[in-house]
Write an enzyme that holds these catalytic residues in place. Structure first.
Site, mmCIF file in Angstrom:
data_model
loop_
_atom_site.group_PDB
_atom_site.id
_atom_site.type_symbol
_atom_site.label_atom_id
_atom_site.label_comp_id
_atom_site.label_asym_id
_atom_site.label_seq_id
_atom_site.Cartn_x
_atom_site.Cartn_y
_atom_site.Cartn_z
ATOM 1 N N LEU A 72 0.861 -1.286 -0.213
ATOM 2 C CA LEU A 72 -0.049 -0.215 0.018
ATOM 3 C C LEU A 72 0.865 1.181 0.075
ATOM 4 C CD1 LEU A 72 -2.764 -0.941 2.713
ATOM 5 C CD2 LEU A 72 -2.919 -0.988 0.153
ATOM 6 N N ASP A 73 0.463 2.302 -0.671
ATOM 7 C CA ASP A 73 1.233 3.553 -0.571
ATOM 8 C C ASP A 73 1.349 4.191 0.846
ATOM 9 O OD1 ASP A 73 1.495 3.492 -3.264
ATOM 10 O OD2 ASP A 73 -0.475 4.920 -3.434
ATOM 11 N N LYS A 74 2.424 4.862 1.257
ATOM 12 C CA LYS A 74 2.873 5.301 2.564
ATOM 13 C C LYS A 74 1.593 5.857 3.261
ATOM 14 C CE LYS A 74 5.189 8.844 4.968
ATOM 15 N NZ LYS A 74 6.224 9.883 4.682
#
Length: 315
Positions: free
Chosen positions: A137-139
């Site tokens: 998942l993106d940050k």
């Protein structure tokens, strides 16, 4: 501790003219490109049975064979970082990742990542690629991630992801009024001018995103989004492509837009929400050991819920 892995594959026809290491990374995304380059140089990754250089240009259709010893991931240190574990057994972990936590070390994030936290939680994960992480998942995206705890589970999860049998469902708050559900089918690749962004481009990889309306507000819409493919920034890129970017998205959302009738509380909530309003709320897959359907759900975090409450109070 080390494990011997054996992988086989075939380069696609569209890979003609591309570098071997780049295509290998696309065929086996669970391994880092640097690790794959090491295997190519050492002769542990062969093309049509022979050793070639990482920058060897492909014809397309070649057979790939990897027989390599997977060493402990000693370059990534274990760190005592709190984890919200929604499920665990001998085969898998399901983590509810908070916004702000990077998944694995990279340039600019040498430590303090989910991978560091996983190695502290279970040191045996050092024998697995990226400590068992099979997707990301993106940050600044919150929500559920599944992590393998054995090579057998790792192989199963990677195969399920490649076969698109892992179902991932997200909550996304977007700008504007979405009239109804639908799907976005548009290829995604690196932006031609901004290398930090992805974009819909003809030369990109196939990408398919389904969405349906959960709740409408005067200038925003809450969507349930389901991924059929898993491209980098896929939901963020596809929603921006149909002119409904995610609220708070610093890279694809453009400048902050405040509804004309927004009260002070809603204006403050929108101004304070400085990340993409995206949460992975449900994971469904086949359990690697039993083969039975398995699912986990997690509601959105406090900042997301507060923003929704402010929107509802304005209606």
């Amino acid at each position: 501790m080390s494990e011997v892995i054996y992988l086989k594959g075939r380069t696609p026809a569209v890979a003609a003219g591309r570098r071997f290491d780049r295509t290998l990374a696309e065929l086996f995304p669970e391994y880092s490109r640097s690790r794959l380059q090491q295997w190519i140089r050492s002769g542990q990754a062969l093309l049509d049975g022979r050793q070639v250089a990482p920058d060897h240009r492909l014809l397309g259709g070649e057979e790939v064979e990897i027989r390599a010893e997977l060493q402990d991931a000693t370059e990534v240190v274990a760190q005592d970082i709190p984890l919200e574990i929604r499920y665990q057994d001998e085969d898998i972990l399901v983590i509810n990742k908070p916004a702000g936590l990077v998944v694995h070390p990279a340039a600019g994030n040498a430590d303090g990542t989910l991978q560091n936290a996983l190695l502290h939680h279970d040191p045996r994960l050092s024998a697995l690629p990226r400590a068992g992480i099979v997707h990301r998942l993106d940050k600044d995206t919150s929500g559920l991630m599944v992590v393998a705890r054995s090579l057998v589970a790792h192989r199963s999860l990677v195969e399920q992801l490649q076969q698109r049998s892992v179902h991932r469902e997200y909550l996304a708050l977007v700008q504007g009024e979405v009239t109804g559900g639908g799907c976005v089918e548009a290829p995604i690749g690196r932006h031609p001018r901004d290398r930090l962004r992805m974009a819909v481009v003809e030369s990109g990889k196939e990408a398919l995103t389904h969405y349906r309306v959960i709740e409408r507000f005067s200038a925003h819409t809450l969507l349930q989004v389901r991924l059929e493919t898993g491209r980098t920034h896929q939901i963020r890129v596809h929603m921006a492509y149909i002119h409904h970017p995610l609220v708070g998205d610093p890279r694809y959302g453009g400048r902050l837009r405040l509804p004309p009738a927004a009260g002070e509380k809603l204006r403050e909530a929108l101004c304070a929400f400085r990340r993409q309003a995206l949460h992975a709320q449900r994971l469904e897959l086949l359990h690697p050991a039993s083969g039975e359907a398995f699912s986990v759900e997690a509601g959105p975090p406090a900042d997301f819920r507060h923003l929704l409450d402010c929107l509802r109070a304005t209606e």
